[in-house]
Design a protein around this motif. Structure first.
Motif, PDB file in Angstrom:
ATOM      1  N   VAL A  47       0.834  -1.205   0.000  1.00 25.15           N
ATOM      2  CA  VAL A  47       0.000   0.000   0.000  1.00 25.15           C
ATOM      3  C   VAL A  47       0.870   1.257   0.000  1.00 25.15           C
ATOM      4  CG1 VAL A  47      -0.257   0.199   2.522  1.00 25.15           C
ATOM      5  CG2 VAL A  47      -2.078   1.029   1.018  1.00 25.15           C
ATOM      6  N   ARG A  48       2.088   1.130   0.512  1.00 27.70           N
ATOM      7  CA  ARG A  48       2.972   2.300   0.561  1.00 27.70           C
ATOM      8  C   ARG A  48       3.299   2.810  -0.841  1.00 27.70           C
ATOM      9  NH1 ARG A  48       5.246   4.944   4.297  1.00 27.70           N
ATOM     10  NH2 ARG A  48       4.698   3.411   5.883  1.00 27.70           N
ATOM     11  N   TYR A  49       3.420   1.904  -1.826  1.00 26.69           N
ATOM     12  CA  TYR A  49       3.725   2.352  -3.184  1.00 26.69           C
ATOM     13  C   TYR A  49       2.566   3.161  -3.772  1.00 26.69           C
ATOM     14  CZ  TYR A  49       7.499  -1.068  -2.798  1.00 26.69           C
ATOM     15  OH  TYR A  49       8.605  -1.777  -2.385  1.00 26.69           O
ATOM     16  N   THR A  50       1.363   2.728  -3.488  1.00 24.68           N
ATOM     17  CA  THR A  50       0.194   3.487  -3.942  1.00 24.68           C
ATOM     18  C   THR A  50       0.137   4.842  -3.254  1.00 24.68           C
ATOM     19  OG1 THR A  50      -1.007   1.449  -4.401  1.00 24.68           O
ATOM     20  CG2 THR A  50      -2.323   3.452  -4.148  1.00 24.68           C
ATOM     21  N   LEU A  51       0.442   4.873  -1.961  1.00 28.28           N
ATOM     22  CA  LEU A  51       0.469   6.138  -1.231  1.00 28.28           C
ATOM     23  C   LEU A  51       1.497   7.087  -1.835  1.00 28.28           C
ATOM     24  CD1 LEU A  51      -0.451   7.602   1.575  1.00 28.28           C
ATOM     25  CD2 LEU A  51       1.909   7.071   2.154  1.00 28.28           C
ATOM     26  N   GLN A  52       2.686   6.575  -2.146  1.00 24.23           N
ATOM     27  CA  GLN A  52       3.728   7.428  -2.721  1.00 24.23           C
ATOM     28  C   GLN A  52       3.271   8.026  -4.050  1.00 24.23           C
ATOM     29  OE1 GLN A  52       6.893   4.549  -2.809  1.00 24.23           O
ATOM     30  NE2 GLN A  52       7.560   5.001  -0.714  1.00 24.23           N
ATOM     31  N   PHE A  53       2.612   7.216  -4.874  1.00 20.40           N
ATOM     32  CA  PHE A  53       2.115   7.706  -6.159  1.00 20.40           C
ATOM     33  C   PHE A  53       1.039   8.761  -5.942  1.00 20.40           C
ATOM     34  CE2 PHE A  53      -0.323   7.729 -10.039  1.00 20.40           C
ATOM     35  CZ  PHE A  53       0.623   7.551 -11.037  1.00 20.40           C
ATOM     36  N   LEU A  54       0.119   8.502  -5.016  1.00 19.10           N
ATOM     37  CA  LEU A  54      -0.953   9.452  -4.727  1.00 19.10           C
ATOM     38  C   LEU A  54      -0.381  10.766  -4.211  1.00 19.10           C
ATOM     39  CD1 LEU A  54      -4.034   9.995  -4.399  1.00 19.10           C
ATOM     40  CD2 LEU A  54      -3.797   9.123  -2.063  1.00 19.10           C
ATOM     41  N   ALA A  55       0.612  10.688  -3.346  1.00 16.22           N
ATOM     42  CA  ALA A  55       1.227  11.902  -2.807  1.00 16.22           C
ATOM     43  C   ALA A  55       1.830  12.741  -3.924  1.00 16.22           C
ATOM     44  CB  ALA A  55       2.289  11.529  -1.775  1.00 16.22           C
ATOM     45  N   ALA A  56       2.570  12.099  -4.831  1.00 15.69           N
ATOM     46  CA  ALA A  56       3.173  12.836  -5.947  1.00 15.69           C
ATOM     47  C   ALA A  56       2.105  13.439  -6.850  1.00 15.69           C
ATOM     48  CB  ALA A  56       4.094  11.902  -6.730  1.00 15.69           C
ATOM     49  N   LEU A  57       1.035  12.694  -7.065  1.00 18.19           N
ATOM     50  CA  LEU A  57      -0.051  13.152  -7.932  1.00 18.19           C
ATOM     51  C   LEU A  57      -0.686  14.424  -7.387  1.00 18.19           C
ATOM     52  CD1 LEU A  57      -1.425  11.872 -10.506  1.00 18.19           C
ATOM     53  CD2 LEU A  57      -3.107  10.887  -8.936  1.00 18.19           C
ATOM     54  N   ARG A  58      -0.776  14.514  -6.078  1.00 17.61           N
ATOM     55  CA  ARG A  58      -1.460  15.654  -5.445  1.00 17.61           C
ATOM     56  C   ARG A  58      -0.486  16.704  -4.914  1.00 17.61           C
ATOM     57  NH1 ARG A  58      -7.147  14.547  -3.848  1.00 17.61           N
ATOM     58  NH2 ARG A  58      -6.838  16.270  -2.390  1.00 17.61           N
ATOM     59  N   GLY A  59       0.825  16.509  -5.147  1.00 18.47           N
ATOM     60  CA  GLY A  59       1.807  17.483  -4.700  1.00 18.47           C
ATOM     61  C   GLY A  59       2.000  17.503  -3.195  1.00 18.47           C
ATOM     62  N   LEU A  60       1.877  16.346  -2.559  1.00 19.39           N
ATOM     63  CA  LEU A  60       2.039  16.222  -1.117  1.00 19.39           C
ATOM     64  C   LEU A  60       3.337  15.491  -0.793  1.00 19.39           C
ATOM     65  CD1 LEU A  60      -1.556  14.985  -0.167  1.00 19.39           C
ATOM     66  CD2 LEU A  60      -0.697  17.332  -0.049  1.00 19.39           C
ATOM     67  N   GLY A  61       3.866  15.734   0.392  1.00 19.10           N
ATOM     68  CA  GLY A  61       4.943  14.908   0.904  1.00 19.10           C
ATOM     69  C   GLY A  61       4.396  13.562   1.335  1.00 19.10           C
ATOM     70  N   GLU A  62       5.239  12.539   1.321  1.00 18.77           N
ATOM     71  CA  GLU A  62       4.761  11.208   1.685  1.00 18.77           C
ATOM     72  C   GLU A  62       4.238  11.167   3.114  1.00 18.77           C
ATOM     73  OE1 GLU A  62       6.394   6.600   2.105  1.00 18.77           O
ATOM     74  OE2 GLU A  62       7.547   8.050   0.924  1.00 18.77           O
ATOM     75  N   ALA A  63       4.948  11.803   4.050  1.00 11.76           N
ATOM     76  CA  ALA A  63       4.507  11.791   5.448  1.00 11.76           C
ATOM     77  C   ALA A  63       3.164  12.497   5.602  1.00 11.76           C
ATOM     78  CB  ALA A  63       5.556  12.447   6.338  1.00 11.76           C
ATOM     79  N   GLU A  64       2.983  13.590   4.863  1.00  8.64           N
ATOM     80  CA  GLU A  64       1.707  14.314   4.919  1.00  8.64           C
ATOM     81  C   GLU A  64       0.574  13.451   4.375  1.00  8.64           C
ATOM     82  OE1 GLU A  64      -0.231  18.522   3.279  1.00  8.64           O
ATOM     83  OE2 GLU A  64       1.748  17.869   2.580  1.00  8.64           O
ATOM     84  N   ALA A  65       0.822  12.772   3.252  1.00  9.70           N
ATOM     85  CA  ALA A  65      -0.209  11.910   2.667  1.00  9.70           C
ATOM     86  C   ALA A  65      -0.525  10.736   3.572  1.00  9.70           C
ATOM     87  CB  ALA A  65       0.249  11.412   1.296  1.00  9.70           C
ATOM     88  N   GLU A  66       0.487  10.188   4.217  1.00  7.90           N
ATOM     89  CA  GLU A  66       0.252   9.066   5.133  1.00  7.90           C
ATOM     90  C   GLU A  66      -0.591   9.499   6.323  1.00  7.90           C
ATOM     91  OE1 GLU A  66       2.768   6.013   8.019  1.00  7.90           O
ATOM     92  OE2 GLU A  66       3.755   6.906   6.276  1.00  7.90           O
ATOM     93  N   ALA A  67      -0.241  10.646   6.919  1.00  8.04           N
ATOM     94  CA  ALA A  67      -1.019  11.134   8.067  1.00  8.04           C
ATOM     95  C   ALA A  67      -2.465  11.405   7.670  1.00  8.04           C
ATOM     96  CB  ALA A  67      -0.365  12.398   8.628  1.00  8.04           C
ATOM     97  N   LEU A  68      -2.653  11.962   6.471  1.00  8.92           N
ATOM     98  CA  LEU A  68      -3.993  12.287   5.982  1.00  8.92           C
ATOM     99  C   LEU A  68      -4.828  11.025   5.782  1.00  8.92           C
ATOM    100  CD1 LEU A  68      -5.951  14.418   4.694  1.00  8.92           C
ATOM    101  CD2 LEU A  68      -4.820  13.900   2.519  1.00  8.92           C
ATOM    102  N   THR A  69      -4.305  10.051   5.037  1.00 11.71           N
ATOM    103  CA  THR A  69      -5.095   8.852   4.735  1.00 11.71           C
ATOM    104  C   THR A  69      -5.294   7.988   5.973  1.00 11.71           C
ATOM    105  OG1 THR A  69      -3.072   7.759   3.922  1.00 11.71           O
ATOM    106  CG2 THR A  69      -4.492   8.814   2.284  1.00 11.71           C
ATOM    107  N   ASP A  70      -4.318   7.962   6.870  1.00  9.33           N
ATOM    108  CA  ASP A  70      -4.503   7.212   8.116  1.00  9.33           C
ATOM    109  C   ASP A  70      -5.603   7.840   8.969  1.00  9.33           C
ATOM    110  OD1 ASP A  70      -2.542   5.447   7.373  1.00  9.33           O
ATOM    111  OD2 ASP A  70      -1.134   5.959   8.960  1.00  9.33           O
TER     112      ASP A  70
END
Length: 254
Positions: free
Chosen positions: A220-243
């Motif tokens: 799931v981390r690979y999908t998160l990394q792709f989503l973060a890049a797609l939306r212009g977010l840092g990985e840690a920010e995207a992880e905190a958001l989706t969690d």
């Protein structure tokens, strides 16, 4: 990280799959009675696993019955069950069964309301068609139940709008990372940040760079990394958001 949709019991070694790449929780989704039992058994055994119980649209023809519904309703009251489903409409594998699927889907939407649980929805259209997406959109709006998740978002604009208007969350799986998935990627840019989820659907739909291999919850981390890049977010920010969103929709303990 939280994998909001996986099928742990489909994997050869669920215990070892749980510990990969630092997951804090997984939702093990039951697609029929036996898999609902399996999901509940894993959730009862492991504190980082939670269960969803339901009847997948492609299993409706073989399994839907008063007995099936009675058992699913009974186990849906167990404390480790955090959702109903996956349910929905599938016009790809079962294109001649939509009416029967609609009955099972409506029953599970009502069960989610009775149990005060989110409903996880699977939607797959026939090639070039949209009957399943339009049907799901219609039923989500008609039910008006504000707790739900579009699992493995297919990018259909009408279905996405119906889900968001009703208050639902939208989950993206490994196919978000595929080059051909422009509609899904556009949907992932559009969904409000407080409605975003990520999932694996393991062992299916492994993301790039694992595409072609059996999927694992940790991927799931690979999908998160792709989503973060797609939306212009840092990985840690995207992880905190989706969690945070996963905790909210499933009412997981802190």
């Amino acid at each position: 990280m939280i994998d909001t949709h996986c099928h742990l019991d489909y994997l050869d070694d669920p215990a070892s799959a749980r510990g990969e790449l630092g997951l804090s929780a997984m939702i093990c989704v039951g697609a029929n009675v036996q898999h609902a039992r399996n999901a509940l058994a894993l959730a009862d055994q492991y504190p980082d696993v939670y269960a969803s119980v339901g009847l997948h649209p492609t299993d409706v023809a073989a399994e839907d019955s008063p007995q099936t519904r009675a058992e699913l309703e009974a186990i849906s009251s167990r404390p480790r069950v955090v959702a109903i489903g996956e349910t929905g409409l599938d016009d790809y594998w079962a294109h001649d069964q939509l009416e029967a699927q609609r009955s099972a889907f409506e029953w599970q939407l009502n069960l989610g309301r009775r149990r005060d649980l989110p409903v996880i929805v699977h939607t797959r259209d026939a090639p070039g068609g949209e009957r399943a997406s339009l049907g799901c959109a219609e039923m989500i709006r008609a039910a008006g139940w504000p707790r739900g998740i579009l699992h493995c978002c297919n990018g259909h604009a009408g279905l996405l709008r119906a889900a968001l208007d009703t208050g639902w969350y939208v989950s993206f799986a490994g196919n978000l990372t595929y080059k051909s998935a422009q509609d899904i990627q556009e949907a992932a840019r559009f969904v409000p940040p407080d409605r975003l989820l990520v999932e694996t659907d393991a062992p299916f739909l492994a993301p790039v760079p694992k595409r072609g291999k059996p999927n694992r919850p940790g991927y799931v981390r690979y999908t998160l990394q792709f989503l973060a890049a797609l939306r212009g977010l840092g990985e840690a920010e995207a992880e905190a958001l989706t969690d945070a969103n996963a905790h909210t929709v499933y009412r997981l303990p802190d």
